[in-house]
Design an enzyme around this catalytic site. Structure first.
Site, PDB file in Angstrom:
ATOM      1  CB  SER A   7      18.702  33.269  14.696  1.00  0.00           C
ATOM      2  OG  SER A   7      19.095  33.199  16.062  1.00  0.00           O
ATOM      3  CG  HIS A  32      19.339  29.192  13.239  1.00  0.00           C
ATOM      4  ND1 HIS A  32      20.020  28.156  12.651  1.00  0.00           N
ATOM      5  CD2 HIS A  32      20.247  29.870  13.989  1.00  0.00           C
ATOM      6  CE1 HIS A  32      21.293  28.207  13.014  1.00  0.00           C
ATOM      7  NE2 HIS A  32      21.466  29.236  13.819  1.00  0.00           N
ATOM      8  CG  ASP A  34      21.717  30.807  17.167  1.00  0.00           C
ATOM      9  OD1 ASP A  34      21.204  31.832  16.707  1.00  0.00           O
ATOM     10  OD2 ASP A  34      22.387  30.009  16.484  1.00  0.00           O
ATOM     11  CG  MET A  36      25.113  30.353  21.988  1.00  0.00           C
ATOM     12  SD  MET A  36      25.305  32.138  21.863  1.00  0.00           S
ATOM     13  CE  MET A  36      24.687  32.403  20.213  1.00  0.00           C
ATOM     14  CG  HIS A  65      24.182  26.882  15.344  1.00  0.00           C
ATOM     15  ND1 HIS A  65      24.455  28.197  15.043  1.00  0.00           N
ATOM     16  CD2 HIS A  65      25.368  26.243  15.360  1.00  0.00           C
ATOM     17  CE1 HIS A  65      25.762  28.347  14.881  1.00  0.00           C
ATOM     18  NE2 HIS A  65      26.337  27.176  15.077  1.00  0.00           N
ATOM     19  CG  MET A  67      27.225  27.952  18.289  1.00  0.00           C
ATOM     20  SD  MET A  67      26.584  29.618  18.099  1.00  0.00           S
ATOM     21  CE  MET A  67      24.832  29.268  18.230  1.00  0.00           C
ATOM     22  CG  MET A 136      29.455  29.797  12.351  1.00  0.00           C
ATOM     23  SD  MET A 136      27.713  30.043  12.616  1.00  0.00           S
ATOM     24  CE  MET A 136      27.717  31.632  13.452  1.00  0.00           C
ATOM     25  CG  ASP A 174      24.019  31.460  11.808  1.00  0.00           C
ATOM     26  OD1 ASP A 174      24.083  30.529  12.638  1.00  0.00           O
ATOM     27  OD2 ASP A 174      23.515  32.567  12.049  1.00  0.00           O
TER      28      ASP A 174
END
Ligand code: DX5
Ligand code: ZN
Length: 218
Positions: A7, A32, A34, A36, A65, A67, A136, A174
């Protein structure tokens, strides 16, 4: 053969392109990313602009990913920016089946993520539709957290669920994974391993990725 998906949340954000190149040279299988939004999780990270900026630095697949509270408003933008796979959280999508097929309709892989407290049964009617399920193993929002031990059994249960239903999605885990527990999560059924701090916390990225592969050999 497991896949290592570092990540970039734990990378040096002042030189993300170089960091992605380091992952590529270090033998990572997947990047990966992330994303957010400061609502779904108490942190804000990476917009489509940034994904577009780092895209030319590697040919490795970008596993994005999301979020976010409203991921479907941004799926197109992340795919245009270079995402090869989009992960959305089941917790924010009442129309999960439609979301999965919308993402696949864009020609990329569709994955569904579950927070630690979310039961597996939310997946029951989309097991045949998803390409990957992300469990998660920490509460999302930050890197460097401790693996939630109760998630080991959740991985096993998801692997059982997959064989019971005859589905063929990948199992991704993850959060809080490193040399100390990669063998256990793989034994439980994990196939795609996200690791942020374990990889970027090491001096030698190639060395740590190699060591994780060795440690994961059952
Ligand atoms: C957490 C992210 C994870 C995190 C993993 O919200 O989804 O991908 O970056 O970081 P580590 O491996 O440090 O727990
Ligand atoms: Zn993640």
């Amino acid at each position: 053969m497991i896949k290592i998906a570092p990540s970039i949340l734990s990378a040096d954000f002042s030189k993300l392109g170089e960091e992605v190149k380091r992952l590529d040279k270090g033998g990572a299988d997947i990047v990966h990313i992330d994303v957010m939004d400061g609502h779904f999780v108490p942190n804000i990270t990476i917009g489509p602009l940034v994904v577009k900026a780092i895209r030319p630095y590697t040919r490795l697949p970008f596993d994005v990913h999301l979020m976010m509270d409203n991921p479907m408003e941004f799926v197109d933008a992340y795919v245009e920016a270079g995402a090869d796979s989009i992960t959305v959280h089941a917790e924010v999508l009442p129309h999960l089946h439609r979301a999965i097929h919308y993402i696949k309709g864009l020609g990329v892989k569709a994955a569904v993520a579950l927070n630690p407290s979310t039961p597996l049964n939310v997946l029951e009617y989309v097991l045949g539709d998803v390409d990957m399920v992300l469990l998660m193993t920490v509460n999302p929002g930050f890197g460097g957290q401790k693996f939630i031990t109760a998630m080991m059994d959740k991985i096993r249960k998801l692997a059982d669920m997959r064989s019971t239903y005859g589905a063929d999605f990948c199992i991704q885990v993850d959060g809080g994974i490193g040399l100390h527990n990669i063998r256990d999560v793989v034994k439980a059924g994990a196939e795609v391993i996200v690791a942020g701090s374990a990889v970027f916390g090491a001096q030698d990225i190639k060395g740590i990725i190699e060591a994780m592969r060795q440690e994961a050999k059952l």
